[in-house]
Scaffold this active site. Structure first.
Site, PDB file in Angstrom:
ATOM      1  N   HIS A   1       1.319   9.589  -4.653  1.00 14.44           N
ATOM      2  CA  HIS A   1       1.981   9.822  -5.928  1.00 14.44           C
ATOM      3  C   HIS A   1       2.387  11.278  -6.141  1.00 14.44           C
ATOM      4  CE1 HIS A   1       1.331   5.730  -6.566  1.00 14.44           C
ATOM      5  NE2 HIS A   1       0.886   5.712  -7.801  1.00 14.44           N
TER       6      HIS A   1
ATOM      7  N   HIS B   1       5.554   1.105  -8.543  1.00  8.57           N
ATOM      8  CA  HIS B   1       4.354   1.079  -9.398  1.00  8.57           C
ATOM      9  C   HIS B   1       4.082   2.466  -9.979  1.00  8.57           C
ATOM     10  CE1 HIS B   1      -0.090  -0.005 -10.095  1.00  8.57           C
ATOM     11  NE2 HIS B   1       0.655  -0.614 -10.977  1.00  8.57           N
TER      12      HIS B   1
ATOM     13  N   GLY C   1      -6.335   7.553   2.350  1.00 12.16           N
ATOM     14  CA  GLY C   1      -6.328   7.848   0.920  1.00 12.16           C
ATOM     15  C   GLY C   1      -5.287   8.885   0.531  1.00 12.16           C
TER      16      GLY C   1
ATOM     17  N   GLY D   1       1.618   1.300   0.718  1.00 15.36           N
ATOM     18  CA  GLY D   1       0.411   1.652  -0.035  1.00 15.36           C
ATOM     19  C   GLY D   1      -0.517   0.464  -0.178  1.00 15.36           C
TER      20      GLY D   1
ATOM     21  N   SER E   1      -3.198  -5.427  -4.256  1.00 11.52           N
ATOM     22  CA  SER E   1      -1.818  -5.893  -4.468  1.00 11.52           C
ATOM     23  C   SER E   1      -1.352  -6.750  -3.296  1.00 11.52           C
ATOM     24  CB  SER E   1      -0.870  -4.708  -4.678  1.00 11.52           C
ATOM     25  OG  SER E   1      -1.081  -3.718  -3.691  1.00 11.52           O
TER      26      SER E   1
HETATM   27  C1  SAM Z   1      -2.307   3.892  -5.123  1.00  7.55           C
HETATM   28  S1  SAM Z   1      -2.966   3.495  -3.562  1.00  7.55           S
HETATM   29  C2  SAM Z   1      -2.372   1.868  -3.285  1.00  7.55           C
HETATM   30  C3  SAM Z   1      -3.010   0.870  -4.204  1.00  7.55           C
HETATM   31  C4  SAM Z   1      -2.842  -0.578  -3.798  1.00  7.55           C
HETATM   32  N1  SAM Z   1      -1.459  -0.992  -3.785  1.00  7.55           N
HETATM   33  C5  SAM Z   1      -3.691  -1.483  -4.672  1.00  7.55           C
HETATM   34  O1  SAM Z   1      -3.219  -2.556  -5.091  1.00  7.55           O
HETATM   35  O2  SAM Z   1      -4.849  -1.144  -4.943  1.00  7.55           O
HETATM   36  C6  SAM Z   1      -1.973   4.465  -2.482  1.00  7.55           C
HETATM   37  C7  SAM Z   1      -2.233   4.280  -1.000  1.00  7.55           C
HETATM   38  O3  SAM Z   1      -1.187   4.950  -0.302  1.00  7.55           O
HETATM   39  C8  SAM Z   1      -1.708   5.518   0.869  1.00  7.55           C
HETATM   40  N2  SAM Z   1      -0.850   6.645   1.238  1.00  7.55           N
HETATM   41  C9  SAM Z   1      -0.585   7.757   0.505  1.00  7.55           C
HETATM   42  N3  SAM Z   1       0.280   8.564   1.127  1.00  7.55           N
HETATM   43  C10 SAM Z   1       0.571   7.952   2.307  1.00  7.55           C
HETATM   44  C11 SAM Z   1       1.425   8.293   3.414  1.00  7.55           C
HETATM   45  N4  SAM Z   1       2.142   9.420   3.411  1.00  7.55           N
HETATM   46  N5  SAM Z   1       1.476   7.449   4.453  1.00  7.55           N
HETATM   47  C12 SAM Z   1       0.743   6.296   4.474  1.00  7.55           C
HETATM   48  N6  SAM Z   1      -0.075   5.917   3.444  1.00  7.55           N
HETATM   49  C13 SAM Z   1      -0.147   6.743   2.382  1.00  7.55           C
HETATM   50  C14 SAM Z   1      -3.117   5.920   0.539  1.00  7.55           C
HETATM   51  O4  SAM Z   1      -3.915   5.969   1.709  1.00  7.55           O
HETATM   52  C15 SAM Z   1      -3.543   4.850  -0.474  1.00  7.55           C
HETATM   53  O5  SAM Z   1      -4.314   3.845   0.137  1.00  7.55           O
END
Ligand code: SAM
Length: 222
Positions: free
Chosen positions: A147, A172, A78, A49, A55
């Site tokens: 999530h 997280h 996303g 993520g 992060s």
């Molecule tokens: C909550 S954000 C991550 C936030 C980041 N760690 C930060 O510090 O801002 C979740 C990320 O997970 C990615 N994501 C969600 N489901 C996914 C999947 N099945 N495979 C790959 N990436 C995924 C999304 O594209 C998104 O960018």
């Protein structure tokens, strides 16, 4: 000379972490940085993520200080909960030609500005597609992907097996009280604890760190 074990993050890198778009409160980011600095000498760190790299800067900063490599996995399209129409959607990260989210350029710019491109490898793809081929033991795994119940559980099932014995799993957005946020990361946290193969070692805000006390890299998780 390497920084002492309890030192904070270098001020220049903290400024870059603050400036990056993303969803990582500073105190939790600093915890991530401290844990990564401790673990990186023993093996790579993997983040599930990336989003725009907030992060990732805390993790890569640790690698700049103590050596080692951070991998960060994201399809960059996303999560369901940050698509157009949702509260945390940012229209700036939409690729106007394709009409879909693309956070990869923001990640690349943030890490380049911070001077951390040599410490981090971006893997662009679906979590389950990449984890199915992954074989490298991890010193620390940070899960901050989708999530929904399906994605949070799949991240744990796919990635946690690669945490080495005594390695750390950091999750997280763990909210024990449903009034504070969505439940799937909490369910994953409970699944890990209830298996008996992980013990909680740190908690701060919605961040939980668990140490692997059962099994070794490559062993399936329960
Ligand atoms: C909550 S954000 C991550 C936030 C980041 N760690 C930060 O510090 O801002 C979740 C990320 O997970 C990615 N994501 C969600 N489901 C996914 C999947 N099945 N495979 C790959 N990436 C995924 C999304 O594209 C998104 O960018």
């Amino acid at each position: 000379m390497s920084a002492p074990a309890d030192a904070g993050m270098p001020a220049d890198l903290l400024a870059h972490a603050r400036a990056a778009k993303g969803f990582m409160p500073e105190d939790e980011g600093l915890l991530l940085h401290r844990l990564a600095r401790r673990r990186l000498p023993l093996g790579p760190v993997l983040e599930m993520g990336t989003y725009c790299g907030k992060s990732a800067i805390y993790l890569a900063a640790a690698a700049r200080e103590v050596g080692g490599t951070v991998f960060t996995v994201d399809h960059h399209r996303g999560s369901e909960e940050i698509q157009p129409g949702w509260e945390h959607h940012d229209p700036e990260v939409v690729d106007t030609e394709l009409g879909v989210m693309d956070t990869l350029p923001f990640f690349r710019r943030a890490l380049a500005r911070a001077g951390l491109e040599d410490q981090i490898v971006a893997v662009v793809g679906r979590s389950t597609t990449v984890s199915a081929w992954w074989r490298t033991p991890l010193a620390l795994l940070f899960i901050d992907g989708g999530h929904s119940e399906e994605h949070a559980q799949a991240d744990y099932t796919g990635w946690a097996p690669w945490v080495m014995a005594d390695g750390l799993l950091v999750i997280h957005d763990v909210f024990p009280d449903p009034a504070d946020g969505g439940r799937p990361p909490y369910h994953v946290f409970r699944r890990a604890l209830d298996s008996g193969d992980w013990v909680e070692v740190e908690a701060l805000g919605s961040m939980r760190a668990l140490r692997r006390v059962g099994g070794d890299a490559g062993d399936a998780v329960r």
